[in-house]
Design an enzyme around this catalytic site. Structure first.
Site, mmCIF file in Angstrom:
data_model
loop_
_atom_site.group_PDB
_atom_site.id
_atom_site.type_symbol
_atom_site.label_atom_id
_atom_site.label_comp_id
_atom_site.label_asym_id
_atom_site.label_seq_id
_atom_site.Cartn_x
_atom_site.Cartn_y
_atom_site.Cartn_z
ATOM 1 N N SER A 1 0.823 -1.207 0.000
ATOM 2 C CA SER A 1 0.000 0.000 0.000
ATOM 3 C C SER A 1 0.855 1.253 0.000
ATOM 4 O O SER A 1 1.972 1.263 0.547
ATOM 5 C CB SER A 1 -0.896 -0.002 1.249
ATOM 6 O OG SER A 1 -1.507 1.248 1.440
ATOM 7 N N TYR B 1 -2.381 -0.310 10.073
ATOM 8 C CA TYR B 1 -2.583 -0.903 8.743
ATOM 9 C C TYR B 1 -1.309 -0.761 7.916
ATOM 10 O O TYR B 1 -0.821 -1.727 7.314
ATOM 11 C CB TYR B 1 -3.753 -0.224 8.033
ATOM 12 C CG TYR B 1 -3.827 -0.560 6.558
ATOM 13 C CD1 TYR B 1 -4.176 -1.840 6.133
ATOM 14 C CD2 TYR B 1 -3.542 0.402 5.589
ATOM 15 C CE1 TYR B 1 -4.231 -2.150 4.779
ATOM 16 C CE2 TYR B 1 -3.598 0.103 4.239
ATOM 17 C CZ TYR B 1 -3.947 -1.179 3.845
ATOM 18 O OH TYR B 1 -3.987 -1.483 2.508
#
Length: 350
Positions: free
Chosen positions: A142, A167
Site C-alpha cells: 500500500s 494498517y
C-alpha cells in the site's frame, strides 16, 4: 499459468480474477467473505464471475458457470491447516495475494484483526509458496507505507520506516517478511504498492462510494482536513492491468545489487517492489467537485479536521513499473468517476 488468487471476492480481487481468466490463466480464488462490510456485495461480485450461491459453503470448490478455468472456494488465509492442504493439492505456478484486512481508520478500532489477517495470514501464504515450489508470489502492499515521508512523488527507493497507522505497519511488515523468504528460500516475490483505488464494485467504506451515496441521497458528506488533502486516485482497471502484467515478470537474483546504497525497491534476492498509481494527485475538494459534476448536484459539506492515521499527500512515481511491464496507468479521474457513478446507479438502482 495456474494461479492462486486470495481475496477473490474483494474489490480488486474480483476484477483481477476476471482479467486473469480472460488472458487464458487457470485461476483458483479464495476469500473468507467476512463482514467488515456487507457480504452481499462480495457475493454479487462472485455472481458476476459466474460463481453461484454454493460459494457460501466453507471449503467447497465451486466452478464458475461463466469460465471453465475459474474455481472459487470460501476459505480463510488464517486457517493454516486448510491453506497448507490447498497448496499441496493446487500445484500453483503463481500466487496473487490480495486478501487482507483493509482500512486505515478501522485499524485504530480493531488492531487485532490486522495482525491476524495481514501478518499471520500472510505467513501462511509465504509458507505455502516456499514449500510447494511456487514460481512467483505477487502481493498487495500500500501507498500507506510511505507514512511521514514528505518527499514527492513517492519512489520505491524512498525510506518507509515511519508508518502512521497500524494498517500501514502491517503492509510494511509484509514487505519485510517477503524479503526474508526471498533471501532465505530463493522465493521470487513482487510487492505492489496500490494508490487509492476506486471504480465499479468498490468498497462501501471508501470515499468514492461514501461521497456518491451521500450526494445521491442529499446527505452531508464529511470532508477531512477541510478538503486540503491530496490523493493519487487510481482507477481499478489500471490496478488490474499492473497486477496481470507483473505476474509474468518473475524477478531474478541481482548479483549487481549494491549493498552499500541499500536500494529498498530491489535486492540481491529475487525481490522487487513497485508503485501502481496514476501519477496525478488530486486535491480532495477537487475530487469531490468531479463527483458533484458527474451527479449534477452539489454536496452539503461537513468540514472536519485531519483524522488520526491519515497522511496529507500521496503521489506515485510509477516509472519502475512502466520500465518493467511497458504499462502506465492512464485512466483520467473524469472518466473513472463517470464509470463509477454509472455502476452505482445501476447496482443500487438509484
Amino acid at each position: 499459468m495456474k494461479i492462486l488468487l486470495t481475496g477473490a471476492a474483494g474489490f480488486i480481487g474480483s476484477a483481477t480474477a476476471e482479467q486473469l481468466v480472460k488472458e487464458g490463466n487457470e485461476v483458483v480464488g479464495i476469500d473468507n467473505i467476512n463482514d467488515y462490510y456487507t457480504p452481499q456485495l462480495k457475493y454479487d461480485r462472485l455472481q458476476a464471475l459466474g460463481i453461484n450461491s454454493e460459494a457460501k459453503e466453507w471449503n467447497k470448490p465451486v466452478k464458475s458457470e461463466k469460465w471453465d478455468s475459474l474455481t472459487f472456494c470460501r476459505m480463510d488465509i488464517k486457517d493454516k491447516k486448510e491453506i497448507t492442504e490447498l497448496f499441496k493439492k493446487g500445484k500453483f505456478e503463481g500466487v496473487v495475494h490480495l486478501a487482507a484486512q483493509p482500512g486505515v481508520r478501522y485499524s485504530i478500532e480493531n488492531p487485532e484483526a490486522y495482525i491476524e489477517n495481514n501478518v499471520n495470514g500472510f505467513l501462511n501464504i509465504l509458507e505455502g509458496c516456499r514449500k510447494n515450489d511456487v514460481k512467483h508470489l505477487v502481493f498487495a502492499s500500500s501507498s500507506s507505507v510511505y507514512g511521514l515521508n514528505g518527499k514527492t512523488p513517492f519512489s520505491e527507493k524512498d525510506g518507509t520506516s515511519h508508518p502512521v497507522s497500524l494498517y500501514a505497519a502491517t503492509k510494511k511488515s509484509n514487505e519485510m517478511m517477503a524479503h526474508s523468504y526471498s533471501c532465505v528460500f530463493g522465493l521470487p516475490v513482487t510487492g505492489l504498492r496500490f494508490f487509492t483505488v476506486y471504480g465499479p464494485w468498490g468498497r462501501p467504506d471508501m470515499s468514492p462510494h461514501l461521497f456518491i451515496d451521500a450526494i445521491m441521497h442529499k446527505r452531508p458528506i464529511k470532508v477531512f482536513n477541510h478538503g486540503d488533502m491530496w490523493r493519487d486516485f487510481t482507477y481499478i482497471d489500471d490496478i488490474v492491468a499492473g497486477i496481470t502484467k507483473i505476474i509474468h515478470k518473475t524477478p531474478e537474483v541481482d548479483n549487481n545489487w549494491d549493498s552499500k546504497s541499500m536500494d529498498p525497491s530491489c535486492s540481491s534476492a529475487p525481490y522487487r517492489i513497485y508503485n501502481i498509481g496514476s501519477q496525478h494527485p488530486i486535491r480532495l475538494i477537487d475530487y469531490i467537485s468531479t463527483i458533484e459534476e458527474e451527479i449534477g448536484w452539489e454536496a452539503e459539506k461537513d468540514m472536519q479536521p485531519m483524522q488520526p492515521g491519515d497522511v496529507y499527500r500521496t503521489y506515485a512515481d510509477s516509472s519502475a513499473l512502466a520500465q518493467t511491464t511497458g504499462f502506465t496507468p492512464c485512466t483520467s479521474l473524469k472518466d473513472g468517476i463517470h464509470k463509477t457513478v454509472e455502476w452505482y446507479r445501476s447496482y443500487y438502482k438509484v
